[in-house]
Design a protein around this motif. Structure first.
Motif, PDB file in Angstrom:
ATOM      1  N   ILE A  15     -35.754  51.822   2.922  1.00 49.21           N
ATOM      2  CA  ILE A  15     -36.346  52.502   4.080  1.00 49.21           C
ATOM      3  C   ILE A  15     -36.655  51.503   5.187  1.00 49.21           C
ATOM      4  N   GLN A  16     -37.259  50.370   4.828  1.00 48.71           N
ATOM      5  CA  GLN A  16     -37.590  49.369   5.842  1.00 48.71           C
ATOM      6  C   GLN A  16     -36.333  48.804   6.494  1.00 48.71           C
ATOM      7  N   ALA A  17     -35.247  48.675   5.750  1.00 48.70           N
ATOM      8  CA  ALA A  17     -33.997  48.181   6.323  1.00 48.70           C
ATOM      9  C   ALA A  17     -33.355  49.217   7.246  1.00 48.70           C
ATOM     10  N   ALA A  18     -33.392  50.488   6.832  1.00 49.36           N
ATOM     11  CA  ALA A  18     -32.740  51.546   7.603  1.00 49.36           C
ATOM     12  C   ALA A  18     -33.595  52.043   8.762  1.00 49.36           C
ATOM     13  N   ALA A  19     -34.916  51.981   8.603  1.00 47.19           N
ATOM     14  CA  ALA A  19     -35.830  52.518   9.614  1.00 47.19           C
ATOM     15  C   ALA A  19     -36.993  51.549   9.814  1.00 47.19           C
ATOM     16  N   PRO A  20     -36.742  50.423  10.469  1.00 39.04           N
ATOM     17  CA  PRO A  20     -37.821  49.446  10.654  1.00 39.04           C
ATOM     18  C   PRO A  20     -38.938  49.927  11.578  1.00 39.04           C
ATOM     19  N   ASP A  21     -38.656  50.929  12.419  1.00 38.77           N
ATOM     20  CA  ASP A  21     -39.673  51.465  13.324  1.00 38.77           C
ATOM     21  C   ASP A  21     -40.656  52.326  12.531  1.00 38.77           C
ATOM     22  N   PRO A  22     -41.939  51.975  12.490  1.00 37.52           N
ATOM     23  CA  PRO A  22     -42.890  52.752  11.701  1.00 37.52           C
ATOM     24  C   PRO A  22     -43.132  54.168  12.236  1.00 37.52           C
ATOM     25  N   HIS A  23     -42.549  54.492  13.390  1.00 37.91           N
ATOM     26  CA  HIS A  23     -42.673  55.842  13.940  1.00 37.91           C
ATOM     27  C   HIS A  23     -41.442  56.692  13.628  1.00 37.91           C
ATOM     28  N   ALA A  25     -39.012  59.170  11.694  1.00 37.68           N
ATOM     29  CA  ALA A  25     -39.265  60.331  10.843  1.00 37.68           C
ATOM     30  C   ALA A  25     -38.631  60.091   9.474  1.00 37.68           C
ATOM     31  N   ILE A  26     -39.437  60.267   8.433  1.00 36.79           N
ATOM     32  CA  ILE A  26     -38.971  60.058   7.063  1.00 36.79           C
ATOM     33  C   ILE A  26     -39.319  61.296   6.252  1.00 36.79           C
ATOM     34  N   GLY A  44     -47.586  51.270   7.601  1.00 44.58           N
ATOM     35  CA  GLY A  44     -47.723  51.687   8.990  1.00 44.58           C
ATOM     36  C   GLY A  44     -46.859  52.859   9.407  1.00 44.58           C
ATOM     37  N   TYR A  45     -46.061  53.407   8.495  1.00 48.87           N
ATOM     38  CA  TYR A  45     -45.251  54.577   8.838  1.00 48.87           C
ATOM     39  C   TYR A  45     -46.178  55.772   9.033  1.00 48.87           C
ATOM     40  N   ASP A  46     -45.883  56.583  10.064  1.00 52.46           N
ATOM     41  CA  ASP A  46     -46.826  57.657  10.384  1.00 52.46           C
ATOM     42  C   ASP A  46     -46.179  59.027  10.589  1.00 52.46           C
ATOM     43  N   ASP A  47     -44.882  59.153  10.316  1.00 49.14           N
ATOM     44  CA  ASP A  47     -44.194  60.444  10.468  1.00 49.14           C
ATOM     45  C   ASP A  47     -43.459  60.732   9.158  1.00 49.14           C
ATOM     46  N   ILE A  48     -44.219  61.102   8.125  1.00 51.02           N
ATOM     47  CA  ILE A  48     -43.672  61.249   6.781  1.00 51.02           C
ATOM     48  C   ILE A  48     -43.849  62.692   6.332  1.00 51.02           C
ATOM     49  N   THR A  49     -42.774  63.262   5.802  1.00 50.13           N
ATOM     50  CA  THR A  49     -42.798  64.596   5.229  1.00 50.13           C
ATOM     51  C   THR A  49     -42.428  64.482   3.759  1.00 50.13           C
TER      52      THR A  49
END
Length: 61
Positions: A15-23, A25-26, A44-49
């Protein structure tokens, strides 16, 4: 419950490699009762479902 790991280190790395931006959507499909969502929040990720067919898994998440 088919399998369980309390922390999903490999998934966190992917996840960190594919989506380094903590904003970014995951969505965690089949979240179960693992702590992936908790670990992502700590990072620090803040858009998690989370999505699961188990009511107890959703309640735990």
């Amino acid at each position: 419950m088919s399998w369980f790991r309390p922390h999903l280190e490999a998934s966190l790395d992917y996840i960190q490699a594919a989506a380094p931006d903590p904003h970014a959507a995951i969505i965690d499909v089949g979240c179960g009762e693992a702590t992936l969502v908790d670990d992502l929040l700590v990072l620090g990720y803040d858009d998690i479902t989370v999505l699961d067919i188990s009511e107890s898994a959703i309640a735990t998440a």
